[in-house]
Design an enzyme around this catalytic site. Structure first.
Site, PDB file in Angstrom:
ATOM      1  N   MET A 131       0.848  -1.195   0.000  1.00  0.00           N
ATOM      2  CA  MET A 131       0.000   0.000   0.000  1.00  0.00           C
ATOM      3  C   MET A 131       0.885   1.246   0.000  1.00  0.00           C
ATOM      4  SD  MET A 131      -2.679  -1.093   2.979  1.00  0.00           S
ATOM      5  CE  MET A 131      -1.643  -2.186   3.898  1.00  0.00           C
ATOM      6  N   GLY A 135       5.634   8.696  -1.165  1.00  0.00           N
ATOM      7  CA  GLY A 135       4.917   9.948  -0.866  1.00  0.00           C
ATOM      8  C   GLY A 135       3.637   9.771  -0.088  1.00  0.00           C
ATOM      9  N   ILE A 163       8.024  -2.585   2.086  1.00  0.00           N
ATOM     10  CA  ILE A 163       7.117  -3.735   1.956  1.00  0.00           C
ATOM     11  C   ILE A 163       7.691  -4.983   2.655  1.00  0.00           C
ATOM     12  CG2 ILE A 163       5.811  -5.189   0.328  1.00  0.00           C
ATOM     13  CD1 ILE A 163       5.054  -2.078   0.538  1.00  0.00           C
ATOM     14  N   GLN A 247      -8.307  -7.212  10.956  1.00  0.00           N
ATOM     15  CA  GLN A 247      -7.568  -8.444  11.304  1.00  0.00           C
ATOM     16  C   GLN A 247      -6.063  -8.160  11.348  1.00  0.00           C
ATOM     17  OE1 GLN A 247      -8.828 -12.385  10.230  1.00  0.00           O
ATOM     18  NE2 GLN A 247      -6.860 -12.834   9.291  1.00  0.00           N
ATOM     19  N   GLU A 248      -5.582  -7.333  10.417  1.00  0.00           N
ATOM     20  CA  GLU A 248      -4.147  -7.003  10.397  1.00  0.00           C
ATOM     21  C   GLU A 248      -3.743  -6.406  11.746  1.00  0.00           C
ATOM     22  OE1 GLU A 248      -2.637  -4.795   7.069  1.00  0.00           O
ATOM     23  OE2 GLU A 248      -0.836  -4.180   8.134  1.00  0.00           O
ATOM     24  N   LEU A 343      16.874  -3.384  33.185  1.00  0.00           N
ATOM     25  CA  LEU A 343      17.180  -4.425  34.173  1.00  0.00           C
ATOM     26  C   LEU A 343      18.389  -5.269  33.769  1.00  0.00           C
ATOM     27  CD1 LEU A 343      13.574  -5.564  35.202  1.00  0.00           C
ATOM     28  CD2 LEU A 343      15.187  -4.225  36.574  1.00  0.00           C
ATOM     29  N   HIS A 344      18.746  -5.225  32.493  1.00  0.00           N
ATOM     30  CA  HIS A 344      19.955  -5.926  32.040  1.00  0.00           C
ATOM     31  C   HIS A 344      21.210  -5.065  32.199  1.00  0.00           C
ATOM     32  CE1 HIS A 344      17.446  -9.012  30.100  1.00  0.00           C
ATOM     33  NE2 HIS A 344      18.543  -9.665  29.758  1.00  0.00           N
ATOM     34  N   THR A 371       0.012   3.959  11.892  1.00  0.00           N
ATOM     35  CA  THR A 371       0.755   4.424  13.076  1.00  0.00           C
ATOM     36  C   THR A 371      -0.194   4.498  14.280  1.00  0.00           C
ATOM     37  OG1 THR A 371       0.265   6.775  12.713  1.00  0.00           O
ATOM     38  CG2 THR A 371       2.241   5.890  11.618  1.00  0.00           C
TER      39      THR A 371
HETATM   40  C1  LIG Z   1       9.515  -2.193   8.785  1.00  0.00           C
HETATM   41  C2  LIG Z   1       8.313  -1.684   8.078  1.00  0.00           C
HETATM   42  C3  LIG Z   1       7.473  -2.591   7.433  1.00  0.00           C
HETATM   43  C4  LIG Z   1       6.353  -2.124   6.735  1.00  0.00           C
HETATM   44  N1  LIG Z   1       5.585  -3.014   6.027  1.00  0.00           N
HETATM   45  C5  LIG Z   1       4.638  -2.534   5.175  1.00  0.00           C
HETATM   46  C6  LIG Z   1       3.957  -3.416   4.279  1.00  0.00           C
HETATM   47  O1  LIG Z   1       4.169  -4.632   4.291  1.00  0.00           O
HETATM   48  N2  LIG Z   1       3.073  -2.886   3.403  1.00  0.00           N
HETATM   49  C7  LIG Z   1       2.790  -1.544   3.356  1.00  0.00           C
HETATM   50  O2  LIG Z   1       1.988  -1.128   2.545  1.00  0.00           O
HETATM   51  N3  LIG Z   1       3.419  -0.689   4.204  1.00  0.00           N
HETATM   52  C8  LIG Z   1       4.327  -1.152   5.099  1.00  0.00           C
HETATM   53  N4  LIG Z   1       4.988  -0.307   5.937  1.00  0.00           N
HETATM   54  C9  LIG Z   1       4.676   1.122   5.876  1.00  0.00           C
HETATM   55  C10 LIG Z   1       3.940   1.636   7.109  1.00  0.00           C
HETATM   56  O3  LIG Z   1       2.643   1.137   7.153  1.00  0.00           O
HETATM   57  C11 LIG Z   1       4.017   3.165   7.043  1.00  0.00           C
HETATM   58  O4  LIG Z   1       5.376   3.514   7.305  1.00  0.00           O
HETATM   59  C12 LIG Z   1       3.089   3.816   8.047  1.00  0.00           C
HETATM   60  O5  LIG Z   1       1.744   3.631   7.666  1.00  0.00           O
HETATM   61  C13 LIG Z   1       3.359   5.331   8.181  1.00  0.00           C
HETATM   62  O6  LIG Z   1       3.423   5.949   6.951  1.00  0.00           O
HETATM   63  P1  LIG Z   1       4.666   6.906   6.599  1.00  0.00           P
HETATM   64  O7  LIG Z   1       5.911   6.140   6.884  1.00  0.00           O
HETATM   65  O8  LIG Z   1       4.476   7.448   5.251  1.00  0.00           O
HETATM   66  O9  LIG Z   1       4.576   8.064   7.685  1.00  0.00           O
HETATM   67  P2  LIG Z   1       3.690   9.383   7.572  1.00  0.00           P
HETATM   68  O10 LIG Z   1       2.330   9.025   7.128  1.00  0.00           O
HETATM   69  O11 LIG Z   1       4.444  10.386   6.797  1.00  0.00           O
HETATM   70  O12 LIG Z   1       3.627   9.833   9.103  1.00  0.00           O
HETATM   71  C14 LIG Z   1       4.645  10.610   9.745  1.00  0.00           C
HETATM   72  C15 LIG Z   1       4.140  11.006  11.129  1.00  0.00           C
HETATM   73  O13 LIG Z   1       2.965  11.809  10.991  1.00  0.00           O
HETATM   74  C16 LIG Z   1       1.915  11.238  11.734  1.00  0.00           C
HETATM   75  N5  LIG Z   1       0.632  11.447  11.076  1.00  0.00           N
HETATM   76  C17 LIG Z   1       0.323  11.226   9.767  1.00  0.00           C
HETATM   77  N6  LIG Z   1      -0.978  11.509   9.550  1.00  0.00           N
HETATM   78  C18 LIG Z   1      -1.504  11.886  10.740  1.00  0.00           C
HETATM   79  C19 LIG Z   1      -2.795  12.284  11.187  1.00  0.00           C
HETATM   80  N7  LIG Z   1      -3.844  12.317  10.355  1.00  0.00           N
HETATM   81  N8  LIG Z   1      -2.964  12.616  12.482  1.00  0.00           N
HETATM   82  C20 LIG Z   1      -1.926  12.572  13.351  1.00  0.00           C
HETATM   83  N9  LIG Z   1      -0.678  12.191  13.006  1.00  0.00           N
HETATM   84  C21 LIG Z   1      -0.468  11.846  11.706  1.00  0.00           C
HETATM   85  C22 LIG Z   1       2.219   9.738  11.807  1.00  0.00           C
HETATM   86  O14 LIG Z   1       1.557   9.130  12.903  1.00  0.00           O
HETATM   87  C23 LIG Z   1       3.735   9.780  11.980  1.00  0.00           C
HETATM   88  O15 LIG Z   1       4.054   9.995  13.318  1.00  0.00           O
HETATM   89  C24 LIG Z   1       6.066  -0.740   6.709  1.00  0.00           C
HETATM   90  C25 LIG Z   1       6.885   0.151   7.389  1.00  0.00           C
HETATM   91  C26 LIG Z   1       8.004  -0.300   8.054  1.00  0.00           C
HETATM   92  C27 LIG Z   1       8.899   0.708   8.734  1.00  0.00           C
END
Ligand SMILES: Cc1cc2nc3c(=O)[nH]c(=O)nc-3n(C[C@H](O)[C@H](O)[C@H](O)COP(=O)(O)OP(=O)(O)OC[C@H]3O[C@@H](n4cnc5c(N)ncnc54)[C@H](O)[C@@H]3O)c2cc1C
Length: 385
Positions: A131, A135, A163, A247-248, A343-344, A371
């Site tokens: 997803m 950007g 991903i 579910q996720e 604690l470690h 998030t």
């Molecule tokens: C290790 C890892 C594995 C992942 N696996 C997958 C995967 O398998 N498939 C997939 O599609 N994605 C995956 N992701 C992506 C993950 O779901 C996104 O990183 C996450 O949804 C946040 O999006 P962003 O990184 O663009 O942060 P942003 O959306 O840019 O957010 C930045 C900050 O702004 C805050 N923020 C954004 N909008 C709001 C709002 N409306 N109100 C308040 N605060 C807000 C966020 O909480 C965050 O603190 C993965 C990410 C990581 C790091």
């Protein structure tokens, strides 16, 4: 743990749980350090999971599954992986089973189900869901990948990032805009096969934690996707994502709690052995209180998660409650990891200690699958509607 009887699991679930535990002890735990160095689990491990009947157990029998529509088995699988403390496998395998497979089971055409499900069940095909884009993460409606209808097929262009299972993935559920003018209603979901020309992968990212997990970028350049690989209806992708994300989030909550329990457990063992001031770290009142506090919160988490699994099993888990579970359990996991590092002492900061890796691994749980700020938005939406 301080221990309370659990009522949602019967003898069959416990037998299954034991078989998962035996498998994890034999096939996962001994290999995890190597996989952390390799930045991914082995393909062989997926095949072994398949051979042992641990992949996509809920798939209908006609596609090679066991047709087990009892989420408690899936929950037991997630829990046993988490209790091993092997965070990469505890995230990657359930993602395939409980996060990606439901899209195929619920929305794929018969032809696509026949093509992909048997291979996902055998472990020949590893699945991912894409997803997030460079950007657009939280703001899913802002994705820019496009899928253009060209009569008998679609053409996908764009890129995805972060991903999970991405580098090893053979089949990916991809969210793309079929109508960029329509916002959420312009998003559709597709199954993209890694063999399709124009589809490519980046190298696994260097992450802070979850080192046994192959997280990477995916690129789509004029990828021709047959119409039979569209999931459900055109323009309904956002609705499907919102439906399946409950579910996720429960899966992430269950993994978070089990991983937290494993971190707590290794710490209990550590403090009993570590000498200081002529006694052990366990003898200090601070240590006892810290562990008592964690044990109490973990116990609350266990009762809470069992209730949510039960509700989910009855088809009654809504998005707000799934979000609350993800929020609460991932915050708890990070708290447990932090206290246990403390604690470690200095050893808690050394990578060779499991507690240090658990600390690094825990952090991302508050970021992905939505998030924790987005979880609060979703919970507040229900409170204030
Ligand atoms: C290790 C890892 C594995 C992942 N696996 C997958 C995967 O398998 N498939 C997939 O599609 N994605 C995956 N992701 C992506 C993950 O779901 C996104 O990183 C996450 O949804 C946040 O999006 P962003 O990184 O663009 O942060 P942003 O959306 O840019 O957010 C930045 C900050 O702004 C805050 N923020 C954004 N909008 C709001 C709002 N409306 N109100 C308040 N605060 C807000 C966020 O909480 C965050 O603190 C993965 C990410 C990581 C790091």
């Amino acid at each position: 743990m301080i221990g309370l009887p659990r009522s949602i699991y019967n003898e069959d679930h416990e037998m299954f749980r034991q078989s998962v535990r035996d498998f994890v002890a034999k096939e996962i735990t001994p290999n995890n350090a190597t996989w952390e160095k390799d930045k991914m689990v082995s393909r062989e491990s997926w095949k072994k999971l398949g051979e042992n009947g641990f992949l996509v157990i809920q798939a209908p029998e006609e596609f090679g599954g066991l047709g087990i529509n009892d989420f408690r088995f899936n929950a037991a699988f997630i829990e046993e992986l988490g209790l091993s403390g092997c965070s990469g496998p505890a995230i990657g395998y359930p993602l395939h089973n409980d996060i990606v497979a439901p899209y195929l089971i619920h929305y794929a055409t018969e032809a696509a189900k026949k093509k992909y499900l048997p291979k996902m069940i055998s472990g020949d095909y590893i699945a991912a869901v894409a997803m997030t884009e460079p950007g657009a993460g939280s703001d899913l409606q802002g994705i820019r990948a496009t899928a253009e209808d060209q009569g008998d097929h679609y053409v996908i262009n764009g890129s995805k990032t972060f991903i999970t299972n991405g580098y090893l993935a053979d089949v990916v559920v991809v969210a793309a805009k079929t109508d960029p003018t329509k916002g959420a209603k312009g998003i559709s979901l597709f199954l993209v096969d890694s063999t399709m020309p124009g589809f490519s992968k980046g190298k696994p990212f260097e992450k802070v934690g979850l080192h046994a997990q192959d997280t990477c970028e995916l690129f789509f350049e004029d990828v021709k996707v047959p119409k039979e690989n569209l999931l459900g209806k055109v323009g309904e992708g956002f609705v499907y994502l919102m439906t399946e994300l409950a579910q996720e989030r429960l899966v992430v909550a269950l993994a978070a709690l089990a991983l937290a329990e494993s971190t707590y457990q290794i710490t209990v063992e550590y403090v009993k052995e570590r000498p200081a001031f002529g006694k052990t770290v366990a003898d200090f009142q601070n240590t006892k209180y810290q562990l008592a506090q964690l044990a109490t919160e973990l116990q609350m988490g266990r009762v809470y998660c069992d209730k949510l699994v039960e509700l989910h099993q009855e088809g009654q888990l809504d998005g707000a409650n799934a979000s609350a579970a993800k929020l609460a359990m991932t915050e708890l996991q990070c708290k447990v990891a932090d206290v246990c590092v403390q604690l470690h002492g200095g050893y808690g900061y050394m990578w060779e200690y499991q507690v240090a890796r658990a600390y690094a691994d825990a952090r991302v749980q508050r970021i992905y699958a939505g998030t924790n700020e987005i979880m609060k938005e979703l919970i507040a939406r229900k409170i204030l509607k």
